[in-house]
Design a protein around this motif. Structure first.
Motif: not given
Length: 100
Positions: A74-79
């Motif tokens: 999710f962190e990668e997606g939000v970024d």
């Protein structure tokens, strides 16, 4: 900015929500008229590792920006989604400057 985060089929922990809040607050550096944003976090039931879906809707006066990304975390997606939103907000700001 008001951030409304919703997680589908799982419970998001506090660290993830804080990360999303901090990352979206940085969008105000590029365009200061952001009203609110809605974040939808989904986990797809597939055998693939790339099964996290992040969808962000950013509300600005007279318009909406919607970005959807699918990544391993999710962190990668939000970024990735925020990077796309930054470009969109810069374009909008530039258009408004040209019209004025």
């Amino acid at each position: 900015m008001k951030v409304n985060a919703q997680s589908v089929n799982f419970n998001a922990d506090g660290k993830l929500i804080d990360f999303i809040q901090n990352r979206l607050n940085k969008l105000e550096l590029f365009y200061d008229r952001v009203i609110s944003s809605d974040v939808y976090l989904k986990v797809e039931n597939t055998s693939s590792k790339v099964n996290k879906i992040v969808e962000i809707k950013v509300n600005v006066p007279k318009d909406k920006f919607i970005v959807k990304k699918q990544c391993k975390s999710f962190e990668e997606g939000v970024d990735a989604a925020c990077s796309s939103l930054e470009r969109s907000l810069k374009k909008r700001k530039q258009k408004l400057r040209l019209q004025a």
